[in-house]
Design a protein around this motif. Structure first.
Motif, PDB file in Angstrom:
ATOM      1  N   ALA A  18       0.857  -1.185   0.000  1.00 23.24           N
ATOM      2  CA  ALA A  18       0.000   0.000   0.000  1.00 23.24           C
ATOM      3  C   ALA A  18       0.894   1.235   0.000  1.00 23.24           C
ATOM      4  N   ALA A  19       0.580   2.165  -0.898  1.00 22.19           N
ATOM      5  CA  ALA A  19       1.343   3.406  -0.970  1.00 22.19           C
ATOM      6  C   ALA A  19       1.170   4.202   0.322  1.00 22.19           C
ATOM      7  N   ARG A  20       2.168   5.013   0.627  1.00 20.53           N
ATOM      8  CA  ARG A  20       2.068   5.933   1.760  1.00 20.53           C
ATOM      9  C   ARG A  20       1.123   7.073   1.363  1.00 20.53           C
ATOM     10  N   LEU A  21       0.178   7.393   2.234  1.00 25.49           N
ATOM     11  CA  LEU A  21      -0.772   8.465   1.948  1.00 25.49           C
ATOM     12  C   LEU A  21      -0.138   9.823   2.231  1.00 25.49           C
ATOM     13  N   MET A  22      -0.368  10.766   1.318  1.00 22.40           N
ATOM     14  CA  MET A  22       0.110  12.146   1.509  1.00 22.40           C
ATOM     15  C   MET A  22      -1.011  12.910   2.208  1.00 22.40           C
ATOM     16  N   ASP A  23      -0.788  13.235   3.459  1.00 16.78           N
ATOM     17  CA  ASP A  23      -1.832  13.812   4.314  1.00 16.78           C
ATOM     18  C   ASP A  23      -1.934  15.324   4.131  1.00 16.78           C
TER      19      ASP A  23
END
Length: 298
Positions: free
Chosen positions: A6-11
């Motif tokens: 799962a890609a890291r989410l850009m918050d």
């Protein structure tokens, strides 16, 4: 079997909150130092429900950040000349530091003429030709808010642009075109794609950094995302759906913006920061480089 991750989410929500808190502190300081609070004028022609909601939300965020909000509501029958007059009056009003003309305007109005009535030093939404030229040439000025928010997100997540292939899908005057110019200023190699692009999928597959700005739900298929790519979804469609097929894309990307909670909150954060910056400049104080460091000279 192919191993997925799962890609890291850009918050965007968290970063936007930090930028806005800083802008609020600076607005309070400006108000203490000069006796004048930063002021953003919002102009809305007609009563399109989505536009009414956006303007209400922007005004509420302004007031929360200590920025005075002045609203100019005009009927949908307003002519281009009348709108230009209203915007010109705000440009000449020393009490107003930033001007936001909510778009789209009704189809009978020359939107570009109305945008150009905004004084460049008050163009906190980055919509004038002067602002676009500044973004393109890497000169000081106000960036378009969504592209500015995208650049700030990339910076926050330490995405190195130099030499990377950035693909921008969409060429609107306030999103696609300017974000491409800002990416170019960051030394990315930029390809613009649009409705006439042939074999779009093959170009998308080459993207190290993909910016989707077409306004069509799940238009970019996840399987066309290059493994390890950074995916910026600037689309917002009914049902909280972006322009990228998120479920599949997040198994291939290294970083991806969620919808909602990615690019959207950043747009308003940049608008507020630039309004405070505009007020500081007009009141004889210097800009605060730490609030936003996404001007084209980077």
């Amino acid at each position: 079997m192919h191993q997925t991750h799962a890609a890291r989410l850009m918050d965007g929500t968290g970063l936007a909150r930090r930028i806005t808190e800083r802008s609020a502190a600076r607005a309070a300081q400006i108000t203490r130092d000069t006796g004048t609070a930063p002021c953003l004028a919002t102009v809305l022609v007609g009563d399109d429900p989505a536009s009414v909601t956006y303007v209400r939300m922007k005004r509420a965020r302004c007031e929360k950040a200590g920025i005075v909000s002045r609203h100019v509501g005009l009927p949908s029958t307003t002519t281009t000349a009348e709108l230009v007059d209203a915007v010109s009056a705000l440009s000449q009003d020393p009490q107003v530091h930033g001007i936001l003309l909510q778009h789209p305007v009704p189809s009978h109005i020359d939107e570009r003429a109305a945008f150009e009535a905004i004084a460049p030093e008050k163009d906190v939404d980055g919509v004038t030709m002067r602002s676009f030229a500044a973004m393109s040439f890497g000169l000081p000025g106000f960036v378009s808010c969504t592209p500015g928010g995208i650049m700030r997100l990339l910076e926050e997540y330490d995405v190195d642009l130099a030499g990377r292939h950035a693909v921008v899908v969409g060429r609107s005057a306030i999103l696609g075109k300017p974000v491409g110019m800002l990416l170019l200023a960051g030394n990315a190699t930029v390809t613009y794609c649009h409705s006439r692009t042939k074999d779009l999928e093959s170009i998308v597959r080459q993207a190290d950094i993909l910016v989707a700005a077409v306004g069509r739900p799940q238009f970019i298929r996840g399987e066309d995302v290059k493994p390890g790519a950074v995916v910026i979804d600037a689309g917002y469609n009914p049902g909280n759906v972006g322009d990228v097929d998120f479920e599949t894309a997040q198994t291939r990307a290294s970083l991806i913006t969620p919808v909602p909670g990615g690019v959207g909150p950043m747009t308003i954060a940049v608008l507020l920061a630039q309004t405070v910056d505009a007020a500081a400049r007009q009141l004889g104080l210097g800009p605060d480089r730490r609030v936003l460091s996404c001007d084209g000279a980077r």
